[in-house]
Scaffold this motif. Structure first.
Motif, PDB file in Angstrom:
ATOM      1  N   PRO A   1      -9.953  -1.317  -4.917  1.00 15.62           N
ATOM      2  CA  PRO A   1      -9.817  -2.363  -3.887  1.00 15.62           C
ATOM      3  C   PRO A   1      -9.256  -1.834  -2.572  1.00 15.62           C
ATOM      4  N   PHE A   2      -8.335  -0.878  -2.654  1.00 17.60           N
ATOM      5  CA  PHE A   2      -7.770  -0.317  -1.433  1.00 17.60           C
ATOM      6  C   PHE A   2      -8.800   0.533  -0.690  1.00 17.60           C
ATOM      7  N   MET A   3      -9.711   1.152  -1.427  1.00 16.30           N
ATOM      8  CA  MET A   3     -10.773   1.917  -0.786  1.00 16.30           C
ATOM      9  C   MET A   3     -11.689   0.994   0.015  1.00 16.30           C
ATOM     10  N   VAL A   4     -11.955  -0.201  -0.524  1.00 14.12           N
ATOM     11  CA  VAL A   4     -12.798  -1.158   0.196  1.00 14.12           C
ATOM     12  C   VAL A   4     -12.125  -1.585   1.495  1.00 14.12           C
TER      13      VAL A   4
ATOM     14  N   LEU B   1      -2.883  -5.869   7.511  1.00 13.33           N
ATOM     15  CA  LEU B   1      -2.258  -7.018   6.860  1.00 13.33           C
ATOM     16  C   LEU B   1      -2.996  -7.392   5.574  1.00 13.33           C
ATOM     17  N   VAL B   2      -4.323  -7.312   5.603  1.00 13.35           N
ATOM     18  CA  VAL B   2      -5.092  -7.590   4.385  1.00 13.35           C
ATOM     19  C   VAL B   2      -4.766  -6.567   3.302  1.00 13.35           C
ATOM     20  N   ALA B   3      -4.668  -5.295   3.697  1.00 19.18           N
ATOM     21  CA  ALA B   3      -4.326  -4.258   2.721  1.00 19.18           C
ATOM     22  C   ALA B   3      -2.925  -4.472   2.155  1.00 19.18           C
ATOM     23  N   LEU B   4      -1.982  -4.850   3.020  1.00 24.17           N
ATOM     24  CA  LEU B   4      -0.623  -5.103   2.544  1.00 24.17           C
ATOM     25  C   LEU B   4      -0.578  -6.314   1.619  1.00 24.17           C
ATOM     26  N   SER B   5      -1.340  -7.360   1.959  1.00 23.24           N
ATOM     27  CA  SER B   5      -1.381  -8.534   1.090  1.00 23.24           C
ATOM     28  C   SER B   5      -2.005  -8.203  -0.262  1.00 23.24           C
ATOM     29  N   LEU B   6      -2.941  -7.262  -0.283  1.00 17.96           N
ATOM     30  CA  LEU B   6      -3.532  -6.843  -1.555  1.00 17.96           C
ATOM     31  C   LEU B   6      -2.497  -6.143  -2.427  1.00 17.96           C
TER      32      LEU B   6
ATOM     33  N   LEU C   1       3.980   0.047 -12.359  1.00 22.88           N
ATOM     34  CA  LEU C   1       2.681  -0.095 -11.701  1.00 22.88           C
ATOM     35  C   LEU C   1       2.728   0.458 -10.284  1.00 22.88           C
ATOM     36  N   VAL C   2       3.782   0.135  -9.549  1.00 21.59           N
ATOM     37  CA  VAL C   2       3.928   0.674  -8.194  1.00 21.59           C
ATOM     38  C   VAL C   2       4.064   2.193  -8.236  1.00 21.59           C
ATOM     39  N   GLY C   3       4.806   2.697  -9.214  1.00 11.48           N
ATOM     40  CA  GLY C   3       4.928   4.144  -9.353  1.00 11.48           C
ATOM     41  C   GLY C   3       3.604   4.811  -9.669  1.00 11.48           C
ATOM     42  N   LEU C   4       2.783   4.148 -10.484  1.00 14.74           N
ATOM     43  CA  LEU C   4       1.464   4.695 -10.800  1.00 14.74           C
ATOM     44  C   LEU C   4       0.574   4.720  -9.565  1.00 14.74           C
ATOM     45  N   LEU C   5       0.611   3.651  -8.775  1.00  8.33           N
ATOM     46  CA  LEU C   5      -0.161   3.634  -7.531  1.00  8.33           C
ATOM     47  C   LEU C   5       0.305   4.735  -6.589  1.00  8.33           C
ATOM     48  N   TRP C   6       1.615   4.939  -6.516  1.00 11.76           N
ATOM     49  CA  TRP C   6       2.133   6.006  -5.662  1.00 11.76           C
ATOM     50  C   TRP C   6       1.649   7.367  -6.154  1.00 11.76           C
ATOM     51  N   PHE C   7       1.667   7.576  -7.461  1.00 12.18           N
ATOM     52  CA  PHE C   7       1.238   8.859  -8.013  1.00 12.18           C
ATOM     53  C   PHE C   7      -0.237   9.122  -7.726  1.00 12.18           C
ATOM     54  N   LEU C   8      -1.081   8.114  -7.947  1.00 14.65           N
ATOM     55  CA  LEU C   8      -2.511   8.296  -7.708  1.00 14.65           C
ATOM     56  C   LEU C   8      -2.802   8.511  -6.227  1.00 14.65           C
TER      57      LEU C   8
END
Length: 254
Positions: A92-95, A122-127, A188-195
């Protein structure tokens, strides 16, 4: 009706990009030459040229009648262990990232460009907030607060026994249950940071073959592109080299 966009200018030789299919092949077969050189990329994905074409930019007069053939080999991108499926979390962040590069041309309208960039961010932050809030809803509210606090629900799920209020254990207190469940959204946030950190270090930090040292600052999302020379988005250094920009966005989201 807006004026037509001028054709991109180029002072170097024309390039012919060869891309293999899902079956994969070697750069030697694609370029029909046993002697090839990797000009950019790594062991996962790279672009190759014939050895005689490595210095094509220094001798453009040799390639006025023919393009320089380059082979893009990406077969290793689809190979690996099962953990590669975790990259779907970043889809989703890639989109959202593509939404910036799909912005229509708006020359001499810097305010509109900045507003567009602000809305995309703002859309990315809301996601990011939506994804984290969904994890909090499931872990903290539905599981730790509601299900673990009701004997009928916790009794049907043995893995919630140590959180059950009926058993009166150390973790059965509401505050302790919520504190333990908060580990899920934090993980989950840590996993997103790692990826995202792996993506940033492997791709965004790779300096282009040509360009200034601060090429990543040339095409900030809130700034209008330079009108001269006219270049397509794929030819702009900021499209491929986002070391500083992506680092700031990662910090804002995680």
């Amino acid at each position: 009706m807006p004026p037509p966009t001028p054709a991109p200018r180029s002072t170097g030789p024309a390039l012919e990009l060869l891309v293999h299919g899902v079956g994969g092949t070697t750069p030697q077969d694609m370029l029909v030459d046993p002697s090839t050189v990797r000009v950019t990329g790594d062991a996962t994905a790279a672009i190759y040229r014939r050895s005689i074409d490595v210095d094509a930019e220094q001798h453009p007069e040799r390639y006025r009648e023919k393009p320089v053939a380059e082979a893009y080999c990406w077969s290793n991108l689809t190979s690996g262990n099962g953990s590669r499926a975790l990259w779907l979390l970043l889809l989703p962040f890639m989109v959202i990232n593509l939404a910036h590069w799909m912005r229509p041309i708006a020359r001499r309208r810097p305010r509109a460009i900045r507003l567009y960039g602000l809305l995309v961010r703002l859309v990315a932050l809301s996601l990011t907030v939506l994804l984290t809030a969904a994890a909090c809803e499931v872990a903290l509210d539905l599981t730790a607060w509601q299900c673990a606090g009701v004997p009928v629900c916790s009794g049907r799920r043995s893995w919630l026994g140590f959180l059950s209020a009926e058993q009166g254990g150390w973790w059965s207190q509401p505050g302790r249950r919520l504190a333990l469940a908060a580990v899920v959204p934090a993980a989950l946030v840590g996993l997103l940071w790692f990826l995202s950190n792996r993506t940033w270090s492997a791709y965004e930090s790779q300096r282009p073959l040509t360009g200034a040292a601060d090429a990543d600052d040339e095409d900030e999302p809130g700034e209008a592109p330079a009108p001269d020379p006219v270049r397509p988005a794929l030819g702009r250094p900021g499209f491929w080299y986002g070391r500083r920009l992506v680092a700031r966005l990662r910090a804002a989201h995680t």
